[in-house]
Design a protein around this motif. Structure first.
Motif, PDB file in Angstrom:
ATOM      1  N   TYR A 250       0.832  -1.205   0.000  1.00 51.16           N
ATOM      2  CA  TYR A 250       0.000   0.000   0.000  1.00 51.16           C
ATOM      3  C   TYR A 250       0.868   1.257   0.000  1.00 51.16           C
ATOM      4  O   TYR A 250       0.561   2.240  -0.685  1.00 51.16           O
ATOM      5  CB  TYR A 250      -0.923  -0.001   1.213  1.00 51.16           C
ATOM      6  N   GLY A 254       0.935   4.110  -2.829  1.00 48.23           N
ATOM      7  CA  GLY A 254       0.675   5.506  -2.523  1.00 48.23           C
ATOM      8  C   GLY A 254       1.775   6.448  -2.949  1.00 48.23           C
ATOM      9  O   GLY A 254       1.525   7.632  -3.189  1.00 48.23           O
ATOM     10  N   SER A 255       2.999   5.944  -3.068  1.00 46.73           N
ATOM     11  CA  SER A 255       4.121   6.828  -3.402  1.00 46.73           C
ATOM     12  C   SER A 255       4.511   6.777  -4.873  1.00 46.73           C
ATOM     13  O   SER A 255       4.867   7.805  -5.458  1.00 46.73           O
ATOM     14  CB  SER A 255       5.344   6.494  -2.536  1.00 46.73           C
TER      15      SER A 255
END
Length: 397
Positions: A250, A254-255
């Motif tokens: 995750y 997200g990055s």
């Protein structure tokens, strides 16, 4: 071959891209006298000579239509992980015997820098209003990237007294960067409040004896240290707990929304070449062997460095580590990727500043939580740069 990108030994510094020939030409070694400052970094360009000789057998052909989706395995835990890469990662670990890969989840990241962040995010408690302390025994690697509301740098693990009721995350780097020491976790995890991330990027047979397969909860590895492909920007984590692995995935999502498929395909090809050379097959017996090449080259460099240090009478190095290597089936010495050099010259309190005066730029010990009379020197640069380093070091009296 229109619409395809061919990658093999591509130099880290490609220079001008005005023509196809210049893009893949070797960086000039005539500037080695000015580039000796690169010894302060960890650029693993020593391996370039090996991959040049490997030639087309290490080339990855990427069709223009391939890898266009974000997804590789939409139903998998690490949904952006290419199957070829997963197969080759598990294969090389089984071959070398440096880590338990079977039964572990594989999480891929853009180098171990991203995976460190992902692991700390996954381990940090969310039920507190203060970030958890992250520690590592000095001398430790750079902590500049510890910027988060979930975790904060808390210093030397040997001096850590705990907060949040004793919760902590310990970074265990073994072999250690910068001094090559073999390490275990310092802080107890018996209470369940202490958690560890094991950075094993140098636990390969060219650097240290492989004494047993590591089987920690989170283990990090990277292409830059295994094969020298720092520019590929790819690392992986072997993670025991599925919930931790999901949180790490995750974080990567997200990055960076996954990891470059081009990098994954290239890494899979490189790892396949490494493993093929050590396994029985239809080859002609002339395959280049990466670990053999790297051990010879690093051994030569460490002998040259020891001779230079002995000639000056000004410096010292850590004691040599030896052990039985289950991969090579013999007792071998460790050849760390960095040298932890200490200066004993009267009146010298800052070794980095002293060396700078002799044309050598190295990272000072205080940057690693250590003594300013120590410096970290890269042992993995190109031959021309390393040779200049030895010449300049030998001239110091």
């Amino acid at each position: 071959m229109l619409g395809c990108l061919v990658l093999g030994w591509v130099p880290v510094s490609m220079g001008s891209l005005t023509s196809s020939s210049s893009a893949f030409s070797s960086s000039s070694t005539s500037s080695a006298t000015t580039r000796v400052s690169a010894s302060s970094f960890g650029d693993p360009t020593m391996y370039e000579a090996f991959w040049r000789e490997a030639g087309e057998r290490a080339a990855a052909v990427i069709p223009g239509w391939w890898g266009m989706s974000y997804f590789s395995n939409a139903g998998g835990l690490c949904w952006y992980l290419e199957p070829e890469l997963e197969r080759e990662v598990r294969r090389v670990h089984r071959l070398v015997g440096n880590a338990m890969a079977d039964g572990y989840h594989l999480v891929v990241g853009t180098g171990t820098t991203q995976l460190f962040q992902a692991a700390m995010y996954a381990l940090a408690p969310t039920s507190t209003d203060r970030p958890v302390g992250v520690v590592s025994p000095a001398p430790y690697y750079s902590t500049d990237l510890l910027l988060s509301g979930y975790y904060r740098w808390a210093g030397d693990a040997n001096a850590f007294h705990g907060d949040h009721g004793g919760e902590n995350i310990e970074l265990v780097v073994s072999p250690n960067n910068p001094d090559g020491a073999i390490r275990e976790a310092v802080l107890s995890s018996d209470s369940g409040k202490g958690k560890a991330i094991h950075d094993l990027v140098y636990y390969w047979p060219q650097y240290t004896p492989i004494t047993s397969p590591a089987a920690h909860d989170i283990m990090l590895f990277t292409m830059s240290k295994l094969s020298g492909h720092g520019g590929t920007r790819l690392g992986w984590a072997l993670v025991k707990d599925s919930d931790v692995a999901k949180k790490m995935v995750y974080f990567v999502y997200g990055s960076t929304i996954g990891v470059s498929k081009d990098s994954q395909l290239r890494a899979a090809k490189i790892l396949g070449v490494v493993s093929d050379a050590y396994e029985p097959g239809p080859g002609d017996g002339t395959q280049l062997r990466l670990f053999d090449f790297a051990r010879r080259r690093t051994g030569e460099r460490w002998r040259a460095l020891h001779a230079a240090v002995a000639a000056t009478g000004t410096f010292s190095l850590p004691d040599e580590i030896t052990g039985y290597c289950n991969f090579t089936k013999q007792t071998v010495a460790a050849y760390p990727a960095f040298a932890w050099l200490r200066c004993y010259k009267d009146g010298v309190e800052d070794c980095a500043e002293f060396l700078r005066g002799h044309g050598i730029v190295a990272r000072g010990g205080e940057q690693f939580g250590g003594d300013a009379r120590c410096v970290r020197v890269n042992m993995m640069d190109r031959d021309a740069v390393f040779n200049v380093l030895i010449q300049r070091l030998s001239s110091i009296t």
